[in-house]
Design a protein around this motif. Structure first.
Motif, mmCIF file in Angstrom:
data_model
loop_
_atom_site.group_PDB
_atom_site.id
_atom_site.type_symbol
_atom_site.label_atom_id
_atom_site.label_comp_id
_atom_site.label_asym_id
_atom_site.label_seq_id
_atom_site.Cartn_x
_atom_site.Cartn_y
_atom_site.Cartn_z
ATOM 1 N N GLU A 284 -6.229 0.658 7.672
ATOM 2 C CA GLU A 284 -6.622 0.640 9.075
ATOM 3 C C GLU A 284 -5.553 -0.089 9.884
ATOM 4 O O GLU A 284 -5.658 -1.286 10.157
ATOM 5 C CB GLU A 284 -7.989 -0.032 9.249
ATOM 6 C CG GLU A 284 -9.128 0.757 8.614
ATOM 7 C CD GLU A 284 -10.499 0.192 8.935
ATOM 8 O OE1 GLU A 284 -10.559 -0.800 9.713
ATOM 9 O OE2 GLU A 284 -11.499 0.724 8.417
ATOM 10 N N PRO A 285 -4.485 0.635 10.282
ATOM 11 C CA PRO A 285 -3.413 -0.007 11.048
ATOM 12 C C PRO A 285 -3.808 -0.359 12.472
ATOM 13 O O PRO A 285 -3.157 -1.192 13.107
ATOM 14 C CB PRO A 285 -2.306 1.052 11.026
ATOM 15 C CG PRO A 285 -3.029 2.350 10.848
ATOM 16 C CD PRO A 285 -4.217 2.036 9.996
ATOM 17 N N GLY A 286 -4.848 0.291 12.995
ATOM 18 C CA GLY A 286 -5.325 0.003 14.342
ATOM 19 C C GLY A 286 -6.822 -0.222 14.354
ATOM 20 O O GLY A 286 -7.519 0.021 13.365
ATOM 21 N N LYS A 287 -7.344 -0.663 15.512
ATOM 22 C CA LYS A 287 -8.762 -0.986 15.605
ATOM 23 C C LYS A 287 -9.639 0.237 15.396
ATOM 24 O O LYS A 287 -10.689 0.158 14.781
ATOM 25 C CB LYS A 287 -9.046 -1.616 16.975
ATOM 26 C CG LYS A 287 -10.465 -2.146 17.117
ATOM 27 C CD LYS A 287 -10.657 -2.850 18.450
ATOM 28 C CE LYS A 287 -12.068 -3.390 18.572
ATOM 29 N NZ LYS A 287 -12.287 -4.081 19.877
ATOM 30 N N LYS A 288 -9.214 1.401 15.898
ATOM 31 C CA LYS A 288 -10.011 2.612 15.772
ATOM 32 C C LYS A 288 -9.260 3.712 15.025
ATOM 33 O O LYS A 288 -9.544 4.892 15.188
ATOM 34 C CB LYS A 288 -10.412 3.127 17.159
ATOM 35 C CG LYS A 288 -11.365 2.200 17.898
ATOM 36 C CD LYS A 288 -11.797 2.823 19.219
ATOM 37 C CE LYS A 288 -12.783 1.920 19.949
ATOM 38 N NZ LYS A 288 -13.237 2.529 21.231
ATOM 39 N N THR A 289 -8.313 3.329 14.199
ATOM 40 C CA THR A 289 -7.518 4.299 13.461
ATOM 41 C C THR A 289 -7.511 3.958 11.977
ATOM 42 O O THR A 289 -7.309 2.799 11.603
ATOM 43 C CB THR A 289 -6.071 4.334 13.980
ATOM 44 O OG1 THR A 289 -6.080 4.615 15.379
ATOM 45 C CG2 THR A 289 -5.258 5.387 13.247
ATOM 46 N N ALA A 290 -7.741 4.972 11.148
ATOM 47 C CA ALA A 290 -7.743 4.783 9.703
ATOM 48 C C ALA A 290 -6.954 5.895 9.042
ATOM 49 O O ALA A 290 -7.006 7.053 9.462
ATOM 50 C CB ALA A 290 -9.176 4.758 9.167
ATOM 51 N N LEU A 291 -6.219 5.528 8.005
ATOM 52 C CA LEU A 291 -5.501 6.477 7.163
ATOM 53 C C LEU A 291 -6.103 6.421 5.772
ATOM 54 O O LEU A 291 -6.217 5.337 5.191
ATOM 55 C CB LEU A 291 -4.009 6.139 7.111
ATOM 56 C CG LEU A 291 -3.261 6.116 8.448
ATOM 57 C CD1 LEU A 291 -1.829 5.649 8.239
ATOM 58 C CD2 LEU A 291 -3.278 7.491 9.095
ATOM 59 N N VAL A 292 -6.490 7.583 5.230
ATOM 60 C CA VAL A 292 -7.157 7.640 3.936
ATOM 61 C C VAL A 292 -6.423 8.634 3.044
ATOM 62 O O VAL A 292 -6.088 9.741 3.482
ATOM 63 C CB VAL A 292 -8.641 8.050 4.077
ATOM 64 C CG1 VAL A 292 -9.357 7.928 2.737
ATOM 65 C CG2 VAL A 292 -9.339 7.196 5.134
ATOM 66 N N PHE A 293 -6.211 8.234 1.786
ATOM 67 C CA PHE A 293 -5.541 9.091 0.815
ATOM 68 C C PHE A 293 -6.351 9.097 -0.477
ATOM 69 O O PHE A 293 -6.887 8.070 -0.886
ATOM 70 C CB PHE A 293 -4.118 8.605 0.527
ATOM 71 C CG PHE A 293 -3.265 8.464 1.754
ATOM 72 C CD1 PHE A 293 -2.540 9.537 2.237
ATOM 73 C CD2 PHE A 293 -3.205 7.252 2.431
ATOM 74 C CE1 PHE A 293 -1.755 9.407 3.373
ATOM 75 C CE2 PHE A 293 -2.419 7.109 3.558
ATOM 76 C CZ PHE A 293 -1.694 8.194 4.035
ATOM 77 N N CYS A 294 -6.403 10.262 -1.112
ATOM 78 C CA CYS A 294 -7.128 10.362 -2.381
ATOM 79 C C CYS A 294 -6.451 11.407 -3.265
ATOM 80 O O CYS A 294 -6.241 12.547 -2.841
ATOM 81 C CB CYS A 294 -8.588 10.738 -2.147
ATOM 82 S SG CYS A 294 -9.544 10.897 -3.685
ATOM 83 N N PHE A 295 -6.135 11.006 -4.499
ATOM 84 C CA PHE A 295 -5.578 11.929 -5.483
ATOM 85 C C PHE A 295 -6.601 12.120 -6.597
ATOM 86 O O PHE A 295 -7.153 11.159 -7.128
ATOM 87 C CB PHE A 295 -4.277 11.379 -6.073
ATOM 88 C CG PHE A 295 -3.746 12.224 -7.209
ATOM 89 C CD1 PHE A 295 -3.043 13.388 -6.948
ATOM 90 C CD2 PHE A 295 -3.987 11.858 -8.522
ATOM 91 C CE1 PHE A 295 -2.564 14.175 -7.992
ATOM 92 C CE2 PHE A 295 -3.515 12.636 -9.573
ATOM 93 C CZ PHE A 295 -2.797 13.801 -9.305
ATOM 94 N N THR A 296 -6.857 13.388 -6.957
ATOM 95 C CA THR A 296 -7.816 13.727 -8.006
ATOM 96 C C THR A 296 -7.174 14.708 -8.967
ATOM 97 O O THR A 296 -6.520 15.665 -8.545
ATOM 98 C CB THR A 296 -9.090 14.359 -7.413
ATOM 99 O OG1 THR A 296 -9.655 13.472 -6.449
ATOM 100 C CG2 THR A 296 -10.114 14.631 -8.503
ATOM 101 N N GLY A 297 -7.353 14.472 -10.258
ATOM 102 C CA GLY A 297 -6.800 15.375 -11.265
ATOM 103 C C GLY A 297 -7.607 15.313 -12.538
ATOM 104 O O GLY A 297 -8.311 14.335 -12.797
ATOM 105 N N GLY A 298 -7.525 16.385 -13.311
ATOM 106 C CA GLY A 298 -8.281 16.406 -14.555
ATOM 107 C C GLY A 298 -7.897 17.559 -15.449
ATOM 108 O O GLY A 298 -7.078 18.418 -15.093
#
Length: 434
Positions: free
Chosen positions: A162-176
């Motif tokens: 969350e670099p800003g008050k109302k901003t979020a960056l989300v990352f997700c890696f999935t493998g199988g």
């Protein structure tokens, strides 16, 4: 005393229906909930007088109540996996946007698994593990998730910034690693080259930006083919939300021929465009959505549309929706448009103190490739009481006209359920009559 009389009333309804029903299904469920533990299980007899019954069970251990900064979750039983695994199993869009649910914020989903519901008896025994960290400042969350059953082994890692008050960056890696069923060798003509049974690697990477009014998620999926190569698919979701308005615009693209997903689903080369809009004003909600499927190798395409109007008040809520599927084709210089199926339905809920009454008339039509039209009228009735003991009665009556209205068939299903709680234990029982 009021609850006892209500339970007796539903019990006599069930006994009266047993004499007219051709099939009786009985199920019971139990759930024990403690601050750090949940244990649940259910049994079901599809026929009231057969043995052995179907059953499921699930166990949850959660350390969040003990230490919130680094929660630890363990689940075992007949779990239902989801989250990023569902996206890996089926990366394309299955339906057009709902007219009434577009204001639900889209988000990057990590690997998850739910304890079995009391009516889910189809899952194998599996295990799920999650370890997380919750911080402060820019680095908000991180998690590592693992899921395993006798056929699948899946892992995911995710992080939220969350670099800003109302901003979020989300990352997700999935493998199988997932099973790969061999090509059916009982046909002279196969759509793909022959391959044997084995395992293949499937993975995806989600990256999302979330702000106060705009959300965007980009997903890249990578699937190992039976011939030791990899095929990629792409997906983009965009959402703009305000207090009274919401709109979505999504894309999916698969340029590969006969791509095989982690669930064994075969996907042809396809471009999807999905869009929708929703407006809320003075208790009314008006929404529309559509999904265009463009097959990049054939001249046959499809368009799904849905439009609805909904009204909500303290004593009543109701909606009217219309959905139509169109088949689009191109023959030389001509474009053909057909409507093979659709439905119009109304849902009405009335609230009187602790009681809830629902009436849902529906009308479906479907035309087969041979031109045969099937018309279905359906009426759903739900009566529910919410108190210390929750009880309800539901019934579905369905009338089908087949072969251009010369063949008629009447089906009915009714269900009676009772739910209650004693301390930390939740008990439920249901009886289905057909």
């Amino acid at each position: 005393m009021k609850n006892i009389r209500l339970i007796a009333f539903f019990f006599f309804l069930m006994c009266g229906g047993l004499g007219f029903a051709q099939k009786q299904e009985i199920s019971c469920g139990l759930k024990l909930t403690l601050p750090f533990l949940e244990l649940r299980g259910a049994v079901r007899n599809k026929d009231a007088f057969t043995w052995p019954p179907d059953y499921n069970a699930g166990l949850l251990l959660d350390s969040e109540s003990l230490y919130k900064r680094a929660p630890f979750v363990f689940k075992a039983g007949n779990l239902v996996p989801g989250g990023s695994l569902s996206l890996l199993n089926s990366p394309l869009f299955a339906q057009e946007p709902s007219p009434f649910g577009q204001d639900t914020s889209i988000s990057v989903e990590k690997l998850s698994a739910a304890l079995p519901a009391k009516d889910n008896f189809s899952r194998p025994v599996s295990y799920f593990l999650e370890g997380g960290y919750r911080g402060t400042g820019v680095f908000q969350k991180a998690a590592l998730n693992l899921y395993y059953d006798k056929e699948n082994a899946v892992a995911s890692s995710s992080v939220r910034l969350e670099p800003g008050k109302k901003t979020a960056l989300v990352f997700c890696f999935t493998g199988g690693l997932f099973p790969l069923q061999k090509t059916k060798d009982d046909s002279w003509y196969l759509q793909t080259d022959f391959y044997g049974q084995g395992k293949h690697i499937c993975m995806n990477l989600q990256s999302g930006i979330m702000t106060g009014s705009f959300n965007c998620i980009f997903t890249a999926g990578l699937y190992e083919t039976p011939f030791s190569s990899y095929a990629a698919v792409w997906r983009l979701e965009n959402q703009v939300r305000t207090k009274s308005f919401c709109t979505v615009l999504d894309f999916f693209y698969n340029p590969n021929q006969n791509l095989i997903t982690s669930s064994g689903k075969l996907i042809d080369p396809l471009l999807q465009v999905r869009c929708g809009a929703m407006v809320k004003l003075s208790g009314f909600t008006l929404g529309t959505g559509c999904l265009l499927n463009i097959n990049t190798t054939l001249r046959e395409h499809s368009l799904k549309t849905q439009t609805g109007l909904k009204y909500e008040a303290s004593f009543y809520s109701g909606s009217l929706t219309a959905s139509f599927d169109f088949a689009l084709g191109s023959m030389e210089e001509h474009i053909t448009i057909e409507c093979p199926k659709g439905n119009i339905q109304s849902n009405n809920s009335f609230y009187i103190k602790d009681f809830k009454l629902e009436l849902s008339p529906k009308l479906y039509f479907e035309r087969s490739s041979k031109g045969v039209l099937t018309l279905t009228e359906k009426l759903s009735f739900d009566f529910e009481y919410n108190g210390k003991v929750k009880a309800g009665l539901s019934a579905d009556v369905e009338l089908k006209h087949k072969k251009n209205f010369t063949d008629k068939k009447l089906d009915w299903t009714s269900k009676i359920f009772v739910e209650g709680k004693i301390g930390y234990v939740d008990l439920s029982a249901s009886f289905v009559l057909k």
